[in-house]
Write an enzyme that holds these catalytic residues in place. Sequence first.
Site, PDB file in Angstrom:
ATOM      1  N   CYS A  44       5.165  -0.139   7.936  1.00 36.92           N
ATOM      2  CA  CYS A  44       4.941   1.070   7.141  1.00 36.92           C
ATOM      3  C   CYS A  44       6.235   1.428   6.421  1.00 36.92           C
ATOM      4  O   CYS A  44       7.300   1.416   7.030  1.00 36.92           O
ATOM      5  CB  CYS A  44       4.519   2.229   8.050  1.00 36.92           C
ATOM      6  SG  CYS A  44       4.184   3.759   7.163  1.00 36.92           S
ATOM      7  N   LEU A  45       6.112   1.756   5.142  1.00 37.67           N
ATOM      8  CA  LEU A  45       7.296   2.149   4.373  1.00 37.67           C
ATOM      9  C   LEU A  45       7.907   3.437   4.935  1.00 37.67           C
ATOM     10  O   LEU A  45       9.085   3.707   4.706  1.00 37.67           O
ATOM     11  CB  LEU A  45       6.926   2.339   2.896  1.00 37.67           C
ATOM     12  CG  LEU A  45       6.495   1.068   2.160  1.00 37.67           C
ATOM     13  CD1 LEU A  45       5.961   1.398   0.773  1.00 37.67           C
ATOM     14  CD2 LEU A  45       7.648   0.071   2.073  1.00 37.67           C
ATOM     15  N   HIS A  80      -4.854   1.647   7.635  1.00 36.18           N
ATOM     16  CA  HIS A  80      -3.507   2.215   7.767  1.00 36.18           C
ATOM     17  C   HIS A  80      -3.300   3.340   6.736  1.00 36.18           C
ATOM     18  O   HIS A  80      -2.802   4.420   7.074  1.00 36.18           O
ATOM     19  CB  HIS A  80      -2.496   1.079   7.554  1.00 36.18           C
ATOM     20  CG  HIS A  80      -1.070   1.493   7.464  1.00 36.18           C
ATOM     21  ND1 HIS A  80      -0.143   1.185   8.434  1.00 36.18           N
ATOM     22  CD2 HIS A  80      -0.383   2.172   6.505  1.00 36.18           C
ATOM     23  CE1 HIS A  80       1.035   1.672   8.076  1.00 36.18           C
ATOM     24  NE2 HIS A  80       0.924   2.274   6.906  1.00 36.18           N
ATOM     25  N   GLU A  81      -3.698   3.079   5.483  1.00 39.63           N
ATOM     26  CA  GLU A  81      -3.535   4.089   4.430  1.00 39.63           C
ATOM     27  C   GLU A  81      -4.420   5.290   4.697  1.00 39.63           C
ATOM     28  O   GLU A  81      -4.015   6.439   4.505  1.00 39.63           O
ATOM     29  CB  GLU A  81      -3.880   3.509   3.051  1.00 39.63           C
ATOM     30  CG  GLU A  81      -3.095   2.296   2.619  1.00 39.63           C
ATOM     31  CD  GLU A  81      -1.606   2.454   2.757  1.00 39.63           C
ATOM     32  OE1 GLU A  81      -1.111   3.590   2.812  1.00 39.63           O
ATOM     33  OE2 GLU A  81      -0.919   1.430   2.841  1.00 39.63           O
ATOM     34  N   HIS A 111      -2.898   7.664   7.041  1.00 35.75           N
ATOM     35  CA  HIS A 111      -1.899   8.541   6.410  1.00 35.75           C
ATOM     36  C   HIS A 111      -2.557   9.808   5.868  1.00 35.75           C
ATOM     37  O   HIS A 111      -1.994  10.899   5.960  1.00 35.75           O
ATOM     38  CB  HIS A 111      -1.203   7.820   5.246  1.00 35.75           C
ATOM     39  CG  HIS A 111      -0.059   6.939   5.643  1.00 35.75           C
ATOM     40  ND1 HIS A 111       1.037   7.395   6.327  1.00 35.75           N
ATOM     41  CD2 HIS A 111       0.179   5.619   5.401  1.00 35.75           C
ATOM     42  CE1 HIS A 111       1.907   6.395   6.501  1.00 35.75           C
ATOM     43  NE2 HIS A 111       1.392   5.305   5.958  1.00 35.75           N
ATOM     44  N   GLY A 146       0.841  -1.190   0.000  1.00 36.81           N
ATOM     45  CA  GLY A 146       0.000   0.000   0.000  1.00 36.81           C
ATOM     46  C   GLY A 146       0.874   1.237   0.000  1.00 36.81           C
ATOM     47  O   GLY A 146       2.040   1.179   0.413  1.00 36.81           O
ATOM     48  N   GLN A 205       2.684   9.971   1.827  1.00 38.09           N
ATOM     49  CA  GLN A 205       4.028   9.410   1.999  1.00 38.09           C
ATOM     50  C   GLN A 205       5.007   9.889   0.938  1.00 38.09           C
ATOM     51  O   GLN A 205       6.214   9.788   1.117  1.00 38.09           O
ATOM     52  CB  GLN A 205       3.982   7.878   1.977  1.00 38.09           C
ATOM     53  CG  GLN A 205       3.272   7.281   3.176  1.00 38.09           C
ATOM     54  CD  GLN A 205       3.180   5.776   3.056  1.00 38.09           C
ATOM     55  OE1 GLN A 205       2.289   5.261   2.404  1.00 38.09           O
ATOM     56  NE2 GLN A 205       4.099   5.061   3.680  1.00 38.09           N
TER      57      GLN A 205
HETATM   58  O1  GNR Z   1       3.641  -2.431   2.689  1.00 36.89           O
HETATM   59  C1  GNR Z   1       2.901  -2.312   3.672  1.00 36.89           C
HETATM   60  N1  GNR Z   1       2.470  -3.413   4.308  1.00 36.89           N
HETATM   61  C2  GNR Z   1       1.497  -3.422   5.284  1.00 36.89           C
HETATM   62  C3  GNR Z   1       1.288  -4.576   5.989  1.00 36.89           C
HETATM   63  C4  GNR Z   1       0.336  -4.634   6.965  1.00 36.89           C
HETATM   64  C5  GNR Z   1      -0.432  -3.537   7.228  1.00 36.89           C
HETATM   65  C6  GNR Z   1      -0.234  -2.356   6.551  1.00 36.89           C
HETATM   66  C7  GNR Z   1       0.717  -2.313   5.577  1.00 36.89           C
HETATM   67  S1  GNR Z   1       0.937  -0.847   4.702  1.00 36.89           S
HETATM   68  C8  GNR Z   1       2.586  -0.975   4.174  1.00 36.89           C
HETATM   69  C9  GNR Z   1       2.930   0.110   3.176  1.00 36.89           C
HETATM   70  C10 GNR Z   1       2.685   1.472   3.761  1.00 36.89           C
HETATM   71  O2  GNR Z   1       3.423   2.037   4.511  1.00 36.89           O
HETATM   72  N2  GNR Z   1       1.574   2.044   3.440  1.00 36.89           N
HETATM   73  O3  GNR Z   1       1.260   3.239   3.939  1.00 36.89           O
HETATM   74 NI    NI Z   2       2.295   3.391   5.830  1.00 34.50          NI
END
Ligand code: GNR
Ligand code: NI
Length: 170
Positions: free
Chosen positions: A92-93, A134-135, A138, A46, A51
Amino acid sequence: MAKLEILEFPDPRLREPGKTIEQVDDKLRALIDDMFETMYAADGCGLAATQVNIQKRLFIMDFSSDQEEPLVFINPEITPLTEEPSEFGEGCLSVPGFYENLNRPNRIKVKALNRDGEEFEAEFEGLPAVCIQHENDHLDGRLFVDYLSKFKRDRIRKKLEKNQRLAAGR
Ligand code: GNR
Ligand code: NI
């Protein structure tokens, strides 16, 4: 296409909320293409516009094993469908190297626009449901570390700041 720079915690730009997107046009689709290139190169499933320093309400996902199910969510609205917590941990990246389980609802409904500007509604369960929440965080300037104790968050911040100093040669 171009790969974009992914901001890392505690960069204050990750705290800026995204603005509602008024027009889904070719310029936005070019950004979406760049975001997919960036996400695939970073091995993420994601990526939110926040980001990559774009303050718009847009995120992308792909949970397939071979980059074959690109999903686009523009101006998403999320409704939880259960109080049952998910068992999936998340990373999270923008917070590289750290993983936690946050007990988010395991089932949600999402309404959003796709890359053609058409409205769609879909239900998600398990890891994709966690990822969407999660997204969406952000887009409101929230990170998963905000749900942790201050002690844990500070420890993560210090480790990342050190890595960032080393990477920048400072
Ligand atoms: O790559 C991602 N993997 C992930 C795994 C479990 C729950 C959320 C994520 S999001 C993350 C990429 C990211 O930072 N997205 O904002
Ligand atoms: Ni993230």
